[in-house]
Design an enzyme around this catalytic site. Structure first.
Site, PDB file in Angstrom:
ATOM      1  N   ASP A 158      36.398  35.921  33.971  1.00  0.00           N
ATOM      2  CA  ASP A 158      36.570  34.592  34.551  1.00  0.00           C
ATOM      3  C   ASP A 158      35.221  34.172  35.143  1.00  0.00           C
ATOM      4  OD1 ASP A 158      37.544  32.308  35.722  1.00  0.00           O
ATOM      5  OD2 ASP A 158      38.779  33.311  37.208  1.00  0.00           O
ATOM      6  N   PHE A 203      45.759  29.700  35.116  1.00  0.00           N
ATOM      7  CA  PHE A 203      46.119  31.022  35.621  1.00  0.00           C
ATOM      8  C   PHE A 203      47.161  31.615  34.678  1.00  0.00           C
ATOM      9  CE2 PHE A 203      47.997  34.299  38.232  1.00  0.00           C
ATOM     10  CZ  PHE A 203      46.866  34.867  38.791  1.00  0.00           C
ATOM     11  N   ASP A 232      48.867  39.958  35.986  1.00  0.00           N
ATOM     12  CA  ASP A 232      49.947  39.813  36.972  1.00  0.00           C
ATOM     13  C   ASP A 232      49.848  38.550  37.795  1.00  0.00           C
ATOM     14  OD1 ASP A 232      47.588  40.656  38.431  1.00  0.00           O
ATOM     15  OD2 ASP A 232      48.925  40.976  40.134  1.00  0.00           O
TER      16      ASP A 232
HETATM   17  P1  5GP Z   1      36.239  37.513  37.622  1.00  0.00           P
HETATM   18  O1  5GP Z   1      35.658  38.496  38.584  1.00  0.00           O
HETATM   19  O2  5GP Z   1      35.657  37.570  36.236  1.00  0.00           O
HETATM   20  O3  5GP Z   1      36.258  36.117  38.156  1.00  0.00           O
HETATM   21  O4  5GP Z   1      37.774  37.825  37.531  1.00  0.00           O
HETATM   22  C1  5GP Z   1      38.198  38.908  36.870  1.00  0.00           C
HETATM   23  C2  5GP Z   1      39.486  39.449  37.426  1.00  0.00           C
HETATM   24  O5  5GP Z   1      40.303  38.474  38.111  1.00  0.00           O
HETATM   25  C3  5GP Z   1      40.252  39.877  36.206  1.00  0.00           C
HETATM   26  O6  5GP Z   1      39.994  41.223  35.920  1.00  0.00           O
HETATM   27  C4  5GP Z   1      41.682  39.596  36.599  1.00  0.00           C
HETATM   28  O7  5GP Z   1      42.221  40.767  37.195  1.00  0.00           O
HETATM   29  C5  5GP Z   1      41.623  38.489  37.623  1.00  0.00           C
HETATM   30  N1  5GP Z   1      41.898  37.177  36.999  1.00  0.00           N
HETATM   31  C6  5GP Z   1      41.022  36.191  36.667  1.00  0.00           C
HETATM   32  N2  5GP Z   1      41.655  35.147  36.108  1.00  0.00           N
HETATM   33  C7  5GP Z   1      42.974  35.486  36.065  1.00  0.00           C
HETATM   34  C8  5GP Z   1      44.152  34.819  35.560  1.00  0.00           C
HETATM   35  O8  5GP Z   1      44.146  33.708  35.024  1.00  0.00           O
HETATM   36  N3  5GP Z   1      45.325  35.497  35.702  1.00  0.00           N
HETATM   37  C9  5GP Z   1      45.412  36.731  36.266  1.00  0.00           C
HETATM   38  N4  5GP Z   1      46.621  37.287  36.345  1.00  0.00           N
HETATM   39  N5  5GP Z   1      44.321  37.396  36.733  1.00  0.00           N
HETATM   40  C10 5GP Z   1      43.123  36.769  36.617  1.00  0.00           C
END
Ligand code: 5GP
Ligand code: MG
Length: 184
Positions: free
Chosen positions: A102, A151, A158
């Site tokens: 993300d 999301f 989850d």
């Molecule tokens: P980042 O650090 O890249 O922003 O986010 C990564 C982590 O956030 C992912 O490994 C995941 O666990 C959680 N995450 C990011 N976007 C989503 C989403 O749309 N749904 C869910 N369930 N988790 C997300």
């Protein structure tokens, strides 16, 4: 169960997910050939992907995990990494597996941490990448799907530790969240 969860928007169904994971495995098999790989699954979101993906890989491999957390519900908190369970990665070719890229902060921090353990190489593979959300230079080496900024839950992802067991990937919309008239 949230009201109306049965009719939430399905972003990717089981068949699409399976095809994406097969393609991901093909690219990874092509990249490593038969060189041994140490797979590190970033828990808990990658649990389903990890199980499905490793059964499609041809090289000799070892599997370990580490735990990260950054979300409570749909709200972000501070990122924590627990690497107590990690395998020895010194001089190994390491492939990190995560559910979704993300902002990129999670994978960036994990790679930084592993880098200090002296691996021979580090690559990363994710099921999903959210378009245009990245806050870091890093990009995953292998991506199955680019998705819009919603999301999502299911196939390991989850909402407050629920819905990981959905076989498809669904968008959780404002109506589905707590406060919006829950059934029980
Ligand atoms: P980042 O650090 O890249 O922003 O986010 C990564 C982590 O956030 C992912 O490994 C995941 O666990 C959680 N995450 C990011 N976007 C989503 C989403 O749309 N749904 C869910 N369930 N988790 C997300
Ligand atoms: Mg995660």
């Amino acid at each position: 169960m949230f009201r109306g969860f049965a009719d939430v928007k399905i972003l990717l169904d089981e068949q699409q997910l399976n095809k994406g994971v097969e393609q991901l495995a093909r690219s990874i098999n092509q990249f490593y050939g038969l060189r041994p790989v140490t797979i590190i699954g970033v828990m808990t979101g990658s649990v389903i992907l990890l199980a499905d993906l490793i059964r499609k890989l041809d090289m000799p491999l070892r599997v370990g995990v580490l735990q990260t957390a950054s979300y409570r519900g749909t709200q972000r908190g501070p990122l924590t990494i627990n690497s107590e369970m990690i395998l020895d990665v010194a001089n190994r070719e390491v492939l990190l597996i995560d559910d979704i890229f993300d902002t990129g902060n999670t994978l960036n921090a994990v790679i930084d941490m592993i880098h200090h353990l002296g691996p021979k190489s580090i690559q990363s593979a994710v099921l999903l990448q959210k378009t245009g959300k990245q806050q870091v230079e890093l990009r995953p080496d292998f991506v199955a799907f680019d998705i819009p900024d919603e999301f999502v839950v299911g196939y390991g992802l989850d909402y407050n530790d629920e819905y990981r067991n959905l076989p498809h990937l669904a968008c959780l919309e404002a109506d589905d969240l707590p406060g919006a008239d829950r059934e029980n």
